[in-house]
Design an enzyme around this catalytic site. Structure first.
Site, mmCIF file in Angstrom:
data_model
loop_
_atom_site.group_PDB
_atom_site.id
_atom_site.type_symbol
_atom_site.label_atom_id
_atom_site.label_comp_id
_atom_site.label_asym_id
_atom_site.label_seq_id
_atom_site.Cartn_x
_atom_site.Cartn_y
_atom_site.Cartn_z
ATOM 1 N N HIS A 1 -9.414 0.582 5.139
ATOM 2 C CA HIS A 1 -8.121 0.824 5.795
ATOM 3 C C HIS A 1 -8.343 1.730 7.004
ATOM 4 O O HIS A 1 -9.206 2.623 6.978
ATOM 5 C CB HIS A 1 -7.149 1.480 4.803
ATOM 6 C CG HIS A 1 -5.741 1.499 5.331
ATOM 7 N ND1 HIS A 1 -5.308 2.471 6.202
ATOM 8 C CD2 HIS A 1 -4.704 0.668 5.134
ATOM 9 C CE1 HIS A 1 -4.036 2.223 6.510
ATOM 10 N NE2 HIS A 1 -3.651 1.135 5.871
ATOM 11 N N SER B 1 3.719 -2.489 10.315
ATOM 12 C CA SER B 1 5.176 -2.460 10.451
ATOM 13 C C SER B 1 5.856 -3.778 10.058
ATOM 14 O O SER B 1 6.815 -4.209 10.687
ATOM 15 C CB SER B 1 5.573 -2.057 11.876
ATOM 16 O OG SER B 1 5.100 -0.746 12.160
ATOM 17 N N LYS C 1 0.110 4.238 -0.142
ATOM 18 C CA LYS C 1 -0.537 5.400 0.493
ATOM 19 C C LYS C 1 -0.353 6.644 -0.396
ATOM 20 O O LYS C 1 -0.296 6.517 -1.608
ATOM 21 C CB LYS C 1 0.009 5.613 1.901
ATOM 22 C CG LYS C 1 -0.046 4.324 2.735
ATOM 23 C CD LYS C 1 0.120 4.567 4.198
ATOM 24 C CE LYS C 1 0.161 3.248 4.927
ATOM 25 N NZ LYS C 1 0.103 3.367 6.369
ATOM 26 N N ASN D 1 0.865 -1.181 0.000
ATOM 27 C CA ASN D 1 0.000 0.000 0.000
ATOM 28 C C ASN D 1 0.906 1.236 0.000
ATOM 29 O O ASN D 1 1.515 1.561 1.020
ATOM 30 C CB ASN D 1 -0.879 -0.047 1.272
ATOM 31 C CG ASN D 1 -1.685 1.220 1.469
ATOM 32 O OD1 ASN D 1 -1.767 2.069 0.579
ATOM 33 N ND2 ASN D 1 -2.289 1.356 2.643
ATOM 34 N N GLU E 1 -5.065 -5.516 10.554
ATOM 35 C CA GLU E 1 -4.064 -4.481 10.786
ATOM 36 C C GLU E 1 -4.353 -3.780 12.113
ATOM 37 O O GLU E 1 -5.173 -2.854 12.166
ATOM 38 C CB GLU E 1 -4.114 -3.448 9.665
ATOM 39 C CG GLU E 1 -3.820 -4.018 8.299
ATOM 40 C CD GLU E 1 -3.276 -2.949 7.350
ATOM 41 O OE1 GLU E 1 -2.185 -3.164 6.818
ATOM 42 O OE2 GLU E 1 -3.912 -1.906 7.185
ATOM 43 N N GLY F 1 2.669 1.905 10.884
ATOM 44 C CA GLY F 1 3.579 3.040 10.738
ATOM 45 C C GLY F 1 4.260 3.446 12.041
ATOM 46 O O GLY F 1 4.859 4.510 12.129
ATOM 47 N N GLU G 1 -6.777 4.182 8.074
ATOM 48 C CA GLU G 1 -6.644 5.624 7.794
ATOM 49 C C GLU G 1 -7.943 6.170 7.189
ATOM 50 O O GLU G 1 -8.322 7.314 7.437
ATOM 51 C CB GLU G 1 -5.420 5.877 6.898
ATOM 52 C CG GLU G 1 -4.130 5.714 7.702
ATOM 53 C CD GLU G 1 -2.923 5.235 6.926
ATOM 54 O OE1 GLU G 1 -2.918 5.309 5.682
ATOM 55 O OE2 GLU G 1 -1.972 4.769 7.577
HETATM 56 C C1 PEP Z 1 -0.668 -0.083 6.221
HETATM 57 O O1 PEP Z 1 -0.911 1.101 6.262
HETATM 58 O O2 PEP Z 1 -1.451 -0.848 5.634
HETATM 59 C C2 PEP Z 1 0.528 -0.571 6.904
HETATM 60 C C3 PEP Z 1 0.541 -1.807 7.289
HETATM 61 O O3 PEP Z 1 1.546 0.331 7.112
HETATM 62 P P1 PEP Z 1 2.999 0.032 7.751
HETATM 63 O O4 PEP Z 1 3.523 -1.219 7.103
HETATM 64 O O5 PEP Z 1 3.820 1.230 7.419
HETATM 65 O O6 PEP Z 1 2.799 -0.158 9.223
#
Ligand code: PEP
Length: 251
Positions: free
Chosen positions: A96, A214, A11, A9, A168, A174, A98
């Site tokens: 997601h 992460s 973003k 992703n 997630e 992040g 976000e």
């Molecule tokens: C995401 O936003 O789907 C995600 C998993 O981000 P990150 O790997 O940066 O934690």
């Protein structure tokens, strides 16, 4: 055996030039590496067309990061499922954290998007996950159950083969804080069980449940070796070809 699926992703990162650079590094890197998983990249809307052209001769699939559930009309700033199909998308990330937490998307809205994506021939990557305060308050299970149940309302058993679920935990996105393999496995087993209760064992045994939060080359292998973790949804680490490929090599 479920084949692992690693999705990136991007973003709100990468303009056209940066898209060309990252995709050419990814395809060059992949042609020199042993990778035994399916790979999806989800660039921003403005890069989808270019990404599709560049990915045509590779095995990497294309996904978008969002869409609206209406077909067309006065929805300024929105993108339809048909538009995504027309630029080569096969997948779309929906729900997601976000989108839920910054843009206020509700379970009901996400459910409408999931149903529209499926009827339009797009495969949703349906994200669920609890906030840190929800985990700390001991309501993680309740939150996951609510999100899964509401997101899949009205989705048929046949259509479940067209959908990926991504767990997630919001506190791991992040932040550099990964859920431990045991913590992640526990929630993946819970989700698979919810699917089993609603759709039966054959569907629950087939569904791909990705972990996201992460994920990096140095923790991917352990996470991906858990029984119910079938892949990863990767944010930060997918922006560099080397680290994204490193994660695929852990699959
Ligand atoms: C995401 O936003 O789907 C995600 C998993 O981000 P990150 O790997 O940066 O934690």
């Amino acid at each position: 055996m479920r084949r692992k699926v690693i999705a990136g992703n991007w973003k709100m990162n990468n303009d056209l030039k940066e898209t060309q650079n990252l995709i050419s590094k990814l395809s060059a890197g992949l042609s020199n590496s042993e990778v035994n998983c399916d790979v999806i990249v989800c660039p921003p809307f403005t890069s989808l067309s270019e990404a599709y052209a560049l990915l045509k001769d590779t095995k990497i699939k294309l996904g978008a990061q969002n869409m609206y559930f209406e077909s067309s009309g006065a929805f300024t700033g929105e993108i339809s499922a048909a538009m995504l199909k027309s630029v080569g998308c096969e997948y779309v990330i929906l729900g997601h954290s976000e989108r839920r937490n910054i843009f206020g998307e509700s379970d009901e809205l996400i459910n409408s998007k999931i149903k529209k994506a499926i009827t339009s021939g797009l495969k949703p990557i349906f994200c669920v996950g609890e906030l840190l305060e929800e985990r700390e308050a001991g309501i993680m299970e309740e939150v996951i159950k609510r999100q899964v149940k509401a997101g899949l309302e009205g989705v048929s058993s046949d259509d479940m083969s067209k959908l990926i679920i991504a767990y997630e935990p919001v506190w791991a996105i992040g932040t550099g804080k990964t859920a431990s393999p045991d913590q992640a496995q526990e929630v993946h087993a819970l989700i698979r069980n919810l699917i089993k209760e609603k759709y039966g064992a054959p569907v629950s045994e087939k569904i791909i449940i990705q972990y996201g939060g992460s994920v990096k080359p140095d923790n991917a292998k352990e996470l991906l070796s858990q029984k119910d973790i079938d892949g990863a949804l990767v944010g930060g680490a997918c922006l560099k070809a080397d680290s994204f490929i490193g994660i695929m090599q852990g699959a």
